[in-house]
Design a protein around this motif. Structure first.
Motif, PDB file in Angstrom:
ATOM      1  N   ASN A  14       9.250   1.328   0.967  1.00  0.00           N
ATOM      2  CA  ASN A  14      10.520   0.702   0.550  1.00  0.00           C
ATOM      3  C   ASN A  14      10.639  -0.716   1.127  1.00  0.00           C
ATOM      4  N   LEU A  15       9.823  -1.016   2.162  1.00  0.00           N
ATOM      5  CA  LEU A  15       9.883  -2.353   2.785  1.00  0.00           C
ATOM      6  C   LEU A  15       8.907  -3.352   2.161  1.00  0.00           C
ATOM      7  N   LEU A  16       8.184  -2.877   1.149  1.00  0.00           N
ATOM      8  CA  LEU A  16       7.180  -3.734   0.495  1.00  0.00           C
ATOM      9  C   LEU A  16       7.817  -5.071   0.079  1.00  0.00           C
ATOM     10  N   ARG A  19       7.950  -7.508   4.643  1.00  0.00           N
ATOM     11  CA  ARG A  19       7.224  -7.628   5.922  1.00  0.00           C
ATOM     12  C   ARG A  19       5.727  -7.653   5.637  1.00  0.00           C
ATOM     13  N   GLN A  20       4.961  -8.180   6.582  1.00  0.00           N
ATOM     14  CA  GLN A  20       3.482  -8.190   6.534  1.00  0.00           C
ATOM     15  C   GLN A  20       2.920  -8.575   5.154  1.00  0.00           C
ATOM     16  N   PRO A  21       3.377  -9.726   4.601  1.00  0.00           N
ATOM     17  CA  PRO A  21       2.881 -10.122   3.277  1.00  0.00           C
ATOM     18  C   PRO A  21       1.373 -10.376   3.259  1.00  0.00           C
ATOM     19  N   ILE A 103      -2.512  -0.043  -1.394  1.00  0.00           N
ATOM     20  CA  ILE A 103      -2.366  -1.475  -1.658  1.00  0.00           C
ATOM     21  C   ILE A 103      -3.426  -2.250  -0.872  1.00  0.00           C
ATOM     22  N   SER A 104      -3.593  -1.876   0.390  1.00  0.00           N
ATOM     23  CA  SER A 104      -4.565  -2.568   1.248  1.00  0.00           C
ATOM     24  C   SER A 104      -5.923  -1.876   1.175  1.00  0.00           C
ATOM     25  N   GLN A 105      -6.951  -2.597   1.631  1.00  0.00           N
ATOM     26  CA  GLN A 105      -8.296  -2.021   1.648  1.00  0.00           C
ATOM     27  C   GLN A 105      -8.418  -1.270   2.977  1.00  0.00           C
TER      28      GLN A 105
HETATM   29  O1  CA2 Z   1      -2.375   0.218   1.845  1.00  0.00           O
HETATM   30  C1  CA2 Z   1      -1.580   1.104   1.583  1.00  0.00           C
HETATM   31  O2  CA2 Z   1      -1.013   1.228   0.494  1.00  0.00           O
HETATM   32  C2  CA2 Z   1      -1.184   2.102   2.678  1.00  0.00           C
HETATM   33  O3  CA2 Z   1      -1.030   3.379   2.073  1.00  0.00           O
HETATM   34  C3  CA2 Z   1       0.125   1.601   3.246  1.00  0.00           C
HETATM   35  C4  CA2 Z   1       0.619   2.375   4.452  1.00  0.00           C
HETATM   36  C5  CA2 Z   1      -0.485   2.550   5.493  1.00  0.00           C
HETATM   37  O4  CA2 Z   1      -0.027   3.396   6.531  1.00  0.00           O
HETATM   38  C6  CA2 Z   1      -1.757   3.115   4.888  1.00  0.00           C
HETATM   39  O5  CA2 Z   1      -2.747   3.190   5.891  1.00  0.00           O
HETATM   40  C7  CA2 Z   1      -2.250   2.224   3.767  1.00  0.00           C
HETATM   41  C8  CA2 Z   1       1.785   1.661   5.113  1.00  0.00           C
HETATM   42  C9  CA2 Z   1       2.936   1.413   4.209  1.00  0.00           C
HETATM   43  C10 CA2 Z   1       3.862   0.484   4.910  1.00  0.00           C
HETATM   44  O6  CA2 Z   1       4.305  -0.448   3.967  1.00  0.00           O
HETATM   45  C11 CA2 Z   1       4.849  -1.590   4.395  1.00  0.00           C
HETATM   46  C12 CA2 Z   1       4.986  -2.558   3.460  1.00  0.00           C
HETATM   47  C13 CA2 Z   1       5.518  -3.760   3.810  1.00  0.00           C
HETATM   48  C14 CA2 Z   1       5.936  -3.985   5.093  1.00  0.00           C
HETATM   49  C15 CA2 Z   1       5.806  -2.995   6.044  1.00  0.00           C
HETATM   50  C16 CA2 Z   1       5.267  -1.787   5.676  1.00  0.00           C
END
Ligand code: CA2
Length: 147
Positions: A14-16, A19-21, A103-105
């Motif tokens: 929900n914070l997408l 943060r952490q762009p 979303i991330s690798q």
């Molecule tokens: O890369 C992904 O999509 C993840 O599933 C995202 C998770 C992480 O724990 C997995 O290892 C990989 C984290 C989601 C947190 O999303 C945020 C988005 C924006 C700002 C802060 C957190």
């Protein structure tokens, strides 16, 4: 009647976009929901887009997908990817295609993100394409359901 794909998102997504762009980009989850809605219509599908910070809620939604005869599930279980046997068990009872999206690798990141319980059930895994991963998953899902 169009087939329905359930898109299920785990904790903190929900914070997408807030943060952490540098890791997750700057698009918000409502933006992803809207784009998935539009794309699914173009593909002749319907989507149901959900996010929760609670593991049990995610399990309930996977069970609900099965009970309501959803055609497929796209899931980003977020941190529960790496911990949740409960989500794996729920997905294992679902008979349609399951696509896991990150979303991330995750394999370029910390070692604890390299293992996914959900991958044991997923038919396809997409990681590192940013939010495009959701659109790739939907497009691929349409192909799987047409075969
Ligand atoms: O890369 C992904 O999509 C993840 O599933 C995202 C998770 C992480 O724990 C997995 O290892 C990989 C984290 C989601 C947190 O999303 C945020 C988005 C924006 C700002 C802060 C957190």
């Amino acid at each position: 009647m169009a087939k329905t794909i359930h898109i299920i998102n785990g904790p903190n997504l929900n914070l997408l976009g807030t943060r952490q762009p540098e890791i997750y980009g700057s698009v918000t989850l409502p933006d992803v929901n809207a784009a998935c809605d539009k794309l699914s219509t173009e593909l002749g599908l319907r989507t149901r887009f959900q996010q929760s910070n609670h593991e049990g809620q995610l399990v309930d939604w996977v069970q609900e997908a099965r009970l309501t005869n959803a055609a497929g599930i796209i899931i980003n279980p977020a941190a529960y990817t790496h911990t949740s046997v409960a989500i794996l068990d729920a997905l294992s009872m679902f008979e349609g295609p399951v696509i896991e999206v990150h979303i991330s690798q995750v394999h370029k990141r910390e070692a604890f993100r390299h293992h996914s319980y959900v991958s044991q059930r997923a038919d396809v895994v997409i990681a590192g394409a940013g939010v495009n991963g959701y659109y790739l998953a939907l497009t691929h899902m349409a192909g799987l359901l047409a075969d």
